[in-house]
Design a protein around this motif. Structure first.
Motif, PDB file in Angstrom:
ATOM      1  N   HIS A   1      -4.993 -17.782  12.589  1.00 48.04           N
ATOM      2  CA  HIS A   1      -5.981 -17.034  11.812  1.00 48.04           C
ATOM      3  C   HIS A   1      -5.928 -15.540  12.120  1.00 48.04           C
ATOM      4  CE1 HIS A   1      -8.296 -20.299   9.820  1.00 48.04           C
ATOM      5  NE2 HIS A   1      -7.790 -21.014  10.810  1.00 48.04           N
ATOM      6  N   LYS A   2      -5.654 -15.174  13.403  1.00 53.46           N
ATOM      7  CA  LYS A   2      -5.542 -13.757  13.749  1.00 53.46           C
ATOM      8  C   LYS A   2      -4.284 -13.141  13.123  1.00 53.46           C
ATOM      9  CE  LYS A   2      -9.130 -14.576  15.372  1.00 53.46           C
ATOM     10  NZ  LYS A   2      -8.941 -15.950  15.126  1.00 53.46           N
ATOM     11  N   ILE A   3      -3.194 -13.876  13.147  1.00 50.96           N
ATOM     12  CA  ILE A   3      -1.960 -13.364  12.550  1.00 50.96           C
ATOM     13  C   ILE A   3      -2.153 -13.158  11.050  1.00 50.96           C
ATOM     14  CG2 ILE A   3       0.396 -14.066  11.894  1.00 50.96           C
ATOM     15  CD1 ILE A   3       0.810 -14.993  14.748  1.00 50.96           C
ATOM     16  N   LEU A   4      -2.801 -14.087  10.396  1.00 51.41           N
ATOM     17  CA  LEU A   4      -3.080 -13.941   8.967  1.00 51.41           C
ATOM     18  C   LEU A   4      -3.971 -12.727   8.702  1.00 51.41           C
ATOM     19  CD1 LEU A   4      -3.655 -17.666   7.982  1.00 51.41           C
ATOM     20  CD2 LEU A   4      -1.999 -16.132   6.901  1.00 51.41           C
ATOM     21  N   TYR A   5      -4.970 -12.551   9.531  1.00 49.44           N
ATOM     22  CA  TYR A   5      -5.900 -11.431   9.379  1.00 49.44           C
ATOM     23  C   TYR A   5      -5.154 -10.100   9.474  1.00 49.44           C
ATOM     24  CZ  TYR A   5      -9.958  -8.428  10.594  1.00 49.44           C
ATOM     25  OH  TYR A   5     -10.930  -7.441  10.645  1.00 49.44           O
ATOM     26  N   PHE A   6      -4.314  -9.961  10.510  1.00 50.20           N
ATOM     27  CA  PHE A   6      -3.622  -8.701  10.718  1.00 50.20           C
ATOM     28  C   PHE A   6      -2.430  -8.518   9.776  1.00 50.20           C
ATOM     29  CE2 PHE A   6      -5.754  -8.699  14.978  1.00 50.20           C
ATOM     30  CZ  PHE A   6      -6.427  -7.492  14.806  1.00 50.20           C
ATOM     31  N   MET A   7      -1.848  -9.600   9.294  1.00 53.15           N
ATOM     32  CA  MET A   7      -0.818  -9.480   8.257  1.00 53.15           C
ATOM     33  C   MET A   7      -1.415  -8.873   7.000  1.00 53.15           C
ATOM     34  SD  MET A   7       1.412 -13.009   8.614  1.00 53.15           S
ATOM     35  CE  MET A   7       1.903 -12.907   6.896  1.00 53.15           C
ATOM     36  N   ASN A   8      -2.584  -9.361   6.614  1.00 52.71           N
ATOM     37  CA  ASN A   8      -3.276  -8.805   5.454  1.00 52.71           C
ATOM     38  C   ASN A   8      -3.667  -7.353   5.704  1.00 52.71           C
ATOM     39  OD1 ASN A   8      -4.287 -10.872   3.103  1.00 52.71           O
ATOM     40  ND2 ASN A   8      -3.870 -11.957   5.003  1.00 52.71           N
ATOM     41  N   ALA A   9      -4.100  -7.071   6.932  1.00 54.26           N
ATOM     42  CA  ALA A   9      -4.476  -5.707   7.293  1.00 54.26           C
ATOM     43  C   ALA A   9      -3.293  -4.760   7.140  1.00 54.26           C
ATOM     44  CB  ALA A   9      -4.993  -5.674   8.732  1.00 54.26           C
ATOM     45  N   PHE A  10      -2.127  -5.190   7.581  1.00 53.81           N
ATOM     46  CA  PHE A  10      -0.918  -4.376   7.501  1.00 53.81           C
ATOM     47  C   PHE A  10      -0.551  -4.092   6.044  1.00 53.81           C
ATOM     48  CE2 PHE A  10       3.827  -4.114   7.513  1.00 53.81           C
ATOM     49  CZ  PHE A  10       3.949  -2.946   8.259  1.00 53.81           C
ATOM     50  N   ALA A  11      -0.623  -5.124   5.215  1.00 56.94           N
ATOM     51  CA  ALA A  11      -0.303  -4.949   3.792  1.00 56.94           C
ATOM     52  C   ALA A  11      -1.274  -3.980   3.123  1.00 56.94           C
ATOM     53  CB  ALA A  11      -0.330  -6.305   3.090  1.00 56.94           C
ATOM     54  N   ILE A  12      -2.552  -4.098   3.464  1.00 59.48           N
ATOM     55  CA  ILE A  12      -3.569  -3.207   2.894  1.00 59.48           C
ATOM     56  C   ILE A  12      -3.287  -1.760   3.288  1.00 59.48           C
ATOM     57  CG2 ILE A  12      -6.009  -2.531   3.070  1.00 59.48           C
ATOM     58  CD1 ILE A  12      -6.608  -5.589   3.376  1.00 59.48           C
TER      59      ILE A  12
END
Length: 262
Positions: A126-137
């Motif tokens: 869940h943390k990796i998904l959160y920060f992956m989305n953060a990076f894309a944003i």
């Protein structure tokens, strides 16, 4: 071209490609490596492994194929039965290249088996998904791959809730994706639908994030305003509005990407 893929199927695919490149390139550079070993590695690691459908054991077929075609079981049984240490060494030396490649293929198989929805650490996912989305944003400010950052969240969907918008919640151990989270059970499978040219953004984020421990990822998520503003120990599924995630990461580069130039 737009593709639809299960999250861990994608991770296994990019991890396999990384390992394949590592072993073939390193062995090709090593002058001590026998050419037969290099050829075996290339032959089998270049074999067709699709990783296009959700199948935790897709790579196991290649491992089995190598074992059968190179009589691995017979060789290992011969070594096991030989009581004379010097003769056992001769058998191992004679089959050195085959046994080394078998060890490599089985290492890859065992490693990939940890990268499944069932075996992977839930909080880490869940943390990796959160920060992956953060990076894309954050990166989208510069590259403009998506017209607006809400589209990034719309890429993901749960297996049983394909049409339900993604919803993040603030848990004690950081943000979790409510759509797939199951208390005390394996999470539902997560899928995403994306154009192939955009996958590189998530691949970069994943390979940067994989270097951090789960505890580090949790601690870093606690430093982000979307979690800090919405976490409430008295509310189990305290919602984090996607607008707050977008607003925060449009203005703030994720911790793991601060050294990158873009």
């Amino acid at each position: 071209m737009e593709i639809e893929m299960e999250f861990f199927t994608w991770i296994r695919k990019i991890e396999f490609n990384r390992l394949k490149e590592y072993y073939i390139k390193n062995n090709s550079k090593d002058q001590k490596t026998n050419q037969n070993e290099i050829n075996l590695l290339k032959t089998y690691l270049d074999s067709k492994v699709n990783f296009e459908k959700y199948d935790d054991d897709e790579f196991s077929g290649l491992s089995k194929k190598f074992s059968e075609e190179n009589n691995i079981e017979e060789i290992r049984n011969e070594i096991k039965k030989e009581m004379d240490i010097s003769k056992r060494g001769e058998i191992e030396k004679k089959n050195k290249e085959i046994l080394k490649v078998d060890d490599t293929i089985n290492f890859i198989k065992d490693y990939l088996s940890t990268l499944t929805n069932k075996n992977y650490n839930k909080m880490r996912k869940h943390k990796i998904l959160y920060f992956m989305n953060a990076f894309a944003i954050n990166l989208n400010k510069s590259i403009k791959l998506w017209k607006n950052n809400q589209e990034i969240f719309n890429l993901f969907f749960a297996k049983f809730d394909k049409n339900k918008p993604i919803e993040w919640c603030a848990f004690e151990n950081g943000p979790i994706l409510k759509n797939i989270y199951r208390t005390g059970l394996d999470d539902d499978n997560l899928f995403f639908k994306i154009e192939e040219n955009k996958l590189i953004i998530f691949e970069i984020a994943y390979f940067l994030l994989r270097e951090f421990s789960t505890l580090q990822l949790v601690k870093e998520s606690h430093k982000t305003n979307p979690w800090k503003k919405n976490y409430n120990p008295n509310i189990y599924y305290a919602k984090i509005p996607t607008e707050e995630i977008i607003d925060f990461f449009e203005k703030n580069r994720p911790f793991f990407a601060k050294s990158l130039e873009y």
